[in-house]
Design a protein around this motif. Structure first.
Motif, short mmCIF file in Angstrom:
data_model
loop_
_atom_site.label_atom_id
_atom_site.label_comp_id
_atom_site.label_asym_id
_atom_site.label_seq_id
_atom_site.Cartn_x
_atom_site.Cartn_y
_atom_site.Cartn_z
N UNK A 92 0.83 -1.21 0.00
CA UNK A 92 0.00 0.00 0.00
C UNK A 92 0.86 1.25 0.00
N UNK A 93 1.94 1.22 0.78
CA UNK A 93 2.85 2.37 0.83
C UNK A 93 3.57 2.54 -0.50
N UNK A 94 4.00 1.43 -1.08
CA UNK A 94 4.75 1.48 -2.34
C UNK A 94 3.88 1.98 -3.49
N UNK A 95 2.63 1.61 -3.47
CA UNK A 95 1.72 1.97 -4.56
C UNK A 95 1.62 3.49 -4.72
N UNK A 96 1.70 4.19 -3.60
CA UNK A 96 1.63 5.64 -3.65
C UNK A 96 2.80 6.27 -4.38
N UNK A 97 3.88 5.50 -4.55
CA UNK A 97 5.06 6.00 -5.28
C UNK A 97 5.20 5.32 -6.63
N UNK A 98 4.20 4.55 -7.02
CA UNK A 98 4.27 3.88 -8.32
C UNK A 98 5.27 2.74 -8.35
N UNK A 99 5.53 2.12 -7.19
CA UNK A 99 6.50 1.04 -7.10
C UNK A 99 5.78 -0.29 -6.98
N UNK A 100 6.24 -1.29 -7.74
CA UNK A 100 5.65 -2.63 -7.67
C UNK A 100 6.55 -3.54 -6.85
N UNK A 101 5.94 -4.61 -6.29
CA UNK A 101 6.65 -5.53 -5.42
C UNK A 101 6.85 -6.88 -6.10
N UNK A 102 8.02 -7.48 -5.86
CA UNK A 102 8.28 -8.87 -6.19
C UNK A 102 8.51 -9.58 -4.86
N UNK A 103 7.60 -10.45 -4.47
CA UNK A 103 7.64 -11.04 -3.13
C UNK A 103 7.75 -12.56 -3.19
N UNK A 104 8.41 -13.14 -2.17
CA UNK A 104 8.53 -14.59 -2.09
C UNK A 104 8.80 -15.01 -0.66
N UNK A 105 8.70 -16.33 -0.41
CA UNK A 105 8.92 -16.92 0.91
C UNK A 105 10.29 -17.58 0.97
N UNK A 106 11.00 -17.39 2.08
CA UNK A 106 12.31 -18.02 2.26
C UNK A 106 12.20 -19.38 2.95
N UNK A 107 11.10 -19.62 3.65
CA UNK A 107 10.92 -20.86 4.42
C UNK A 107 12.04 -21.06 5.43
N UNK A 108 12.63 -19.96 5.92
CA UNK A 108 13.73 -20.02 6.89
C UNK A 108 14.91 -20.84 6.38
N UNK A 109 15.13 -20.83 5.07
CA UNK A 109 16.22 -21.57 4.44
C UNK A 109 17.19 -20.55 3.85
N UNK A 110 18.41 -20.49 4.40
CA UNK A 110 19.35 -19.45 3.98
C UNK A 110 19.77 -19.63 2.52
N UNK A 111 19.89 -20.87 2.05
CA UNK A 111 20.24 -21.08 0.65
C UNK A 111 19.13 -20.59 -0.28
N UNK A 113 17.04 -18.26 0.48
CA UNK A 113 17.09 -16.79 0.57
C UNK A 113 18.12 -16.22 -0.38
N UNK A 114 19.32 -16.84 -0.40
CA UNK A 114 20.37 -16.36 -1.30
C UNK A 114 19.96 -16.48 -2.76
N UNK A 115 19.33 -17.60 -3.11
CA UNK A 115 18.87 -17.80 -4.49
C UNK A 115 17.83 -16.76 -4.88
N UNK A 116 16.92 -16.48 -3.96
CA UNK A 116 15.87 -15.50 -4.23
C UNK A 116 16.46 -14.10 -4.39
N UNK A 117 17.43 -13.76 -3.55
CA UNK A 117 18.09 -12.46 -3.67
C UNK A 117 18.79 -12.34 -5.01
N UNK A 118 19.50 -13.40 -5.43
CA UNK A 118 20.14 -13.39 -6.74
C UNK A 118 19.12 -13.17 -7.85
#
Length: 346
Positions: A92-111, A113-118
């Motif tokens: 909701x906050x991002x929408x006011x600035x015209x910014x879109x989100x790319x979201x995902x779950x890490x499942x508390x798995x650091x590997x 998380x790293x893959x998703x960040x990449x």
């Protein structure tokens, strides 16, 4: 399962040292710019391959003033009510600035998380809001140092230069257990998340402090950390209720664990006999029998504060890292007000 340790990522400085060239030469090669001899370019490409260097396109875009009007958001579990509510506030906050989100779950798995960040960086996002997995946050420090704004939520950032939004986990847990103690309970079981998750330890510490405040020792037999699912929490609660000296109340240190305790008590027909306070609100908690008393986090404030910190960085704020600490709230509904049996109060 404990979070696995993330390997350090090679930087442009590492490539420059390996190839024995300047950082500017490395930058020209990885960005496809002219002005580098084929011999030097070959050395750089060889060093890149040997070190497994990944060029950060997002950081390059930001340094050049190019924006994609997109950010990445990584949380533990998008299916969890706490995570989804925080995400909605960010959106909701991002929408006011015209910014879109790319979201995902890490499942508390650091590997993971790293893959998703990449993956997010390969899509040239402008910044990230992350619920870090485990204690090792070196990969976030690397991205931050490369120029990608990073804000953590729910867990305090390890790097003092990174912004974050957290709540008083220990204080909230202390309030929850003190509330049960005030209703006469002396045998209080705790169900918590994995012990390598900082918030789980903070809430366990708050539980223990409340007992100490009342002059009571903590009994390891009443502590169950490591539950991740509703089913696991239900099984742990059932085990505790079967003890020769069982708990007369529970503190469930996460919303999904609280629903597991509700299941266990309902199966045994003891929902109105055993006290219960959860941490994080539970969907339809007020409609359960009895309604569930919880420690509520202000998910909207968490999401809005995180997005505001990120926007400030995107707007050019170069100040020191800032961590916003938000309070929790005890929401009294019924389950936490069930009195202890007279024998326990005595």
């Amino acid at each position: 399962m404990p979070a696995r340790r993330a390997p350090e990522r090679a930087t442009m400085h590492d490539v420059a040292r390996r190839a024995e060239v300047s950082i500017k030469t490395v930058s020209r090669v990885v960005n496809g710019e002219p002005g580098v001899s084929e011999a030097l370019a070959t050395r750089v490409r060889t060093a890149v391959q040997e070190l497994g260097y990944r060029h950060n396109l997002a950081a390059s875009n930001l340094r050049r003033g190019q924006r994609t009007a997109s950010i990445g958001v990584l949380v533990d579990d998008l299916g969890n009510a706490f995570c989804s509510e925080v995400l909605r506030a960010i959106e909701d906050r991002a929408r006011g600035r015209g910014i879109v989100l790319l979201a995902s779950s890490t499942d508390e798995d650091v590997d993971r998380e790293r893959e998703l960040i990449d993956g997010l960086l390969s899509r040239r996002i402008d910044g990230m809001i992350v619920m870090p997995t485990g204690r090792d946050q070196r990969h976030l420090t690397v991205e931050h140092a490369d120029g990608v704004p990073v804000v953590t939520v729910d867990r305090r950032p390890a790097d003092p230069g990174i912004d974050g939004v957290v709540v008083d986990n220990a204080g909230g847990a202390r309030t929850a257990v003190a509330h049960l103690l005030a209703h006469g309970h002396r045998r209080i079981g705790i169900l918590g998340d994995a012990s390598d998750i900082v918030t789980a330890l903070e809430r366990r510490d708050g539980y223990r402090r409340a007992l100490a405040d009342a002059g009571l020792p903590h009994d390891p037999a009443l502590e169950r950390l490591g539950a991740r699912t509703r089913e696991e929490a239900s099984a742990h609660a059932t085990e505790l209720l079967a003890l020769a000296d069982p708990p007369t109340a529970f503190f469930a240190a996460r919303n999904v664990l609280c629903t597991g305790v509700v299941d266990a008590l309902r199966r045994q027909g003891r929902s109105h006999e055993v006290g219960l306070v959860g941490f994080d609100d539970v969907p339809l908690a007020e409609l359960l029998d009895p309604p569930v008393t919880v420690i509520r986090q202000d998910t909207r404030a968490i999401g809005e504060q995180a997005m505001d910190l990120l926007l400030a960085r995107l707007d050019g704020d170069q100040g020191p890292g800032r961590v916003v600490d938000l309070p929790t709230e005890l929401v009294v509904r019924g389950s936490g007000e069930i009195p202890a049996p007279a024998v326990d109060r005595g």
